[in-house]
Design an enzyme around this catalytic site. Sequence first.
Site, mmCIF file in Angstrom:
data_model
loop_
_atom_site.group_PDB
_atom_site.id
_atom_site.type_symbol
_atom_site.label_atom_id
_atom_site.label_comp_id
_atom_site.label_asym_id
_atom_site.label_seq_id
_atom_site.Cartn_x
_atom_site.Cartn_y
_atom_site.Cartn_z
ATOM 1 N N GLU A 116 44.578 42.949 33.702
ATOM 2 C CA GLU A 116 43.764 43.289 35.618
ATOM 3 C C GLU A 116 42.194 42.688 34.967
ATOM 4 O OE1 GLU A 116 44.109 44.625 38.070
ATOM 5 O OE2 GLU A 116 46.249 45.984 37.393
ATOM 6 N N ASP A 257 56.115 41.140 39.710
ATOM 7 C CA ASP A 257 55.786 40.158 39.980
ATOM 8 C C ASP A 257 54.598 38.886 39.668
ATOM 9 O OD1 ASP A 257 53.683 41.832 39.480
ATOM 10 O OD2 ASP A 257 53.411 42.644 41.550
ATOM 11 N N GLU A 350 53.952 52.424 48.576
ATOM 12 C CA GLU A 350 54.705 51.987 47.427
ATOM 13 C C GLU A 350 55.916 52.081 47.316
ATOM 14 O OE1 GLU A 350 52.075 50.843 46.307
ATOM 15 O OE2 GLU A 350 51.243 51.418 44.389
ATOM 16 N N GLU A 371 49.683 43.021 49.635
ATOM 17 C CA GLU A 371 50.028 41.911 49.408
ATOM 18 C C GLU A 371 51.150 41.383 51.250
ATOM 19 O OE1 GLU A 371 49.833 44.036 47.460
ATOM 20 O OE2 GLU A 371 49.438 43.155 45.103
ATOM 21 N N THR A 474 45.461 36.049 41.645
ATOM 22 C CA THR A 474 46.928 37.078 42.502
ATOM 23 C C THR A 474 46.102 37.746 43.069
ATOM 24 O OG1 THR A 474 48.542 37.865 42.145
ATOM 25 C CG2 THR A 474 47.268 37.602 40.049
HETATM 26 C C1 DMJ Z 1 45.949 43.068 42.935
HETATM 27 O O1 DMJ Z 1 45.234 43.783 41.683
HETATM 28 C C2 DMJ Z 1 46.634 41.989 42.554
HETATM 29 O O2 DMJ Z 1 47.573 41.695 43.663
HETATM 30 C C3 DMJ Z 1 48.202 42.270 41.912
HETATM 31 O O3 DMJ Z 1 48.593 40.858 42.190
HETATM 32 C C4 DMJ Z 1 48.844 43.072 42.597
HETATM 33 N N1 DMJ Z 1 48.359 44.097 42.388
HETATM 34 C C5 DMJ Z 1 46.894 43.964 42.713
HETATM 35 C C6 DMJ Z 1 46.921 44.637 44.490
HETATM 36 O O4 DMJ Z 1 47.932 45.264 44.783
#
Ligand code: DMJ
Length: 699
Positions: A116, A257, A350, A371, A474
């Site tokens: 994170e 992912d 979710e 997403e 991401t």
């Molecule tokens: C974000 O922190 C990023 O997109 C991560 O890759 C997945 N989770 C969250 C959003 O859902």
Amino acid sequence: MKHLSLAFVLILCCVCETCHSLREYKKEDIIKLREEVRDMFQHAYDSYLQYAYPYDELRPLSCDGVDTWGSYSLTLIDALDMLVIMGNYTEFNRVVDIVLQKQKNFDTDINVSVFETNIRIVGGLLSAHLLSYKSGMKLEPGWPCNGPLLRLAEDVAQRLISAFDTTTGMPYGTINLKSGVPPGETSVTCTAGVGTFIVEFGTLSRLTGDPLYEEVAYNALKALYHHRSPIGLVGNHIDVMTGRWTAHDSGIGGGVDSYFEYLVKGAILLERPELMSMFMESRKVIDKYLKKDDWYVWATMLRGQLTLPIFQSLESYWPGVLSLIGESDTAMRLIHNYHSVWKQYGFTPEVYHLGTGEASTSRESYPLRPELIESIMYLYRDTRDPILLQMGEDILRSIQHSAWTPCGYATIKDVRDHRKEDRMESFFLAETTKYLYLLFDPDNFIHNPGILGRIVNTPNGECVVDVGGYVFNTEAHPIDPSMLFCCHEASKGVNISEVHRIYEILEEEDNIHLQTLDAENDNKTTAKKDFREHLMEKIEKHESASQIRTESTTSYLNIDGTERGEEDKFSSDIKEELSSYYNASDDTEKEKGVEESNKRVDVDDLIVSQQDFMPPSARQVKESINLLPKVIQDFLNMDAWRSKTKCEPQRLLERIRREKRYPDHPDADKYSLLLTPAPSFLQRISLAGEFLYKEQLHG
Ligand code: DMJ
């Protein structure tokens, strides 16, 4: 599975209905929607500053703030680049000053998630640094290879580096920003937590000239790929000290992912064809084992047997990734399916059960995730299909209707009744509002298809930048690929051939256990076969009973919503069985009169070999280990390893280069892989930076 087909038929009906009622979007309609998103961002951003700053996150029901991921004013750092994207330069300059005043460095005694912190803080700072020339801010001499935001990003990254100081080169999941890996920290990390660094770390290396970051991130990606199962799938969690998978569920969603996402984005941004090849190979088996009727399910990584027919909200990033490699047709079919779930509830839960066609009763929330809108934005950019604008508007309407509060926007606790929860994750400002805004702002500089550019003076001469092809990390922080060519290029590493031979023995040591069980011409073949079957049966039983771990807003949870429990006893049982079998059955050694104590070999993991070879005997392995340099012997001795105090980044880099644990991918020179049928805006990004001349810009 029969419900899947039924669901598909229903979805087709929905799609057809949507086609009929498709509204027409004129330019002014789209701009109106864009302005509505700007207001949405503004309301959430102002509320954060007013009620929550300097805490990490806003609590939109209590109207106050809370530290969540790291006490580093996360939401503000995550939101910086959005201010530039919307053209709010005054505010960007104002808050960048505040961040730089407050945050001289990240030397804080706090445990943070390595993943994170990288995607949100390192990514947020890098993107703000690279966009800062747009705001008229005074730039330091040497920019973009220099600057305070870049230094701050590097400060954080340096602190994260010690997480990679493991036997496999894959990182720990948690780190203390002041002191490194916390004592007693679990060595189990999720796949995404291992494979989501190459975009940020590659950018850092290319800008600063320090190869450390890119090589460390690349090595971790190679490690994951190397440890894929014989059928090519990866699991959900891996032990970074032994390379043993601890969660065998394979899927494209939570816990995995962004590993796949970064293979594609890393390939494009850093022009590394081998990453694209790794993605293409993974993609083939994903489609073979996990794709069912334009949905993706979960299966065991060893055999590809279905474990859970579910759709996770997090999986909605996948159509966006497919559009990046030029497969928008397939991506459109997926997006229709995912959007049908959104329409069913007004949000995506979710977890959604494909069998029953209902939201999971334990994972029923929508924490304002980006997403789905992310994929919609990519696909609209590629196809201009107006149905995508309609889908985007659906998302905007739901959030406005059910998530708005007087102090921001709130997580939806239950998509079935739209109850709210007191949390607004920082990705709402970093990602959800950004992708919505960019969907409705087709003329934004981010979408520049390579027809405009700027020339900046750098320490290395004039450099062409801002020619489009931005790659989003991401967390939706855009990186201008052309800027990566304006500074030094990371060197490629060295090959120390003498030491190399010894490391090959190490590789073999990794492989020995199951190889021994597999050996065809062994005179105990039948016994071994029986034992092998017994083992496989046990593993399979365990796998079908095991649950998928998935991301929640605070940590990783089991699919039924329960917290991740104690480390599995299963793997140690298997290890024990293998150890006793292996040691008890080596009669040849006994006959030769080899000392019992000298012969014993511990089975450290269940790594399955990728190629055929004649395994060395137990004694050979033992001897070869004794021949290794002390530092490597330490790696094989967890306790000695754990008592090491401080990670020396330079040593770490030298070790990675010396060890060359994972073979280089043979496709490293196949640049054509980067040019295959991606949308035009991406095709040309591999021509950005060093290959682009001024005449092309003006001509
Ligand atoms: C974000 O922190 C990023 O997109 C991560 O890759 C997945 N989770 C969250 C959003 O859902």
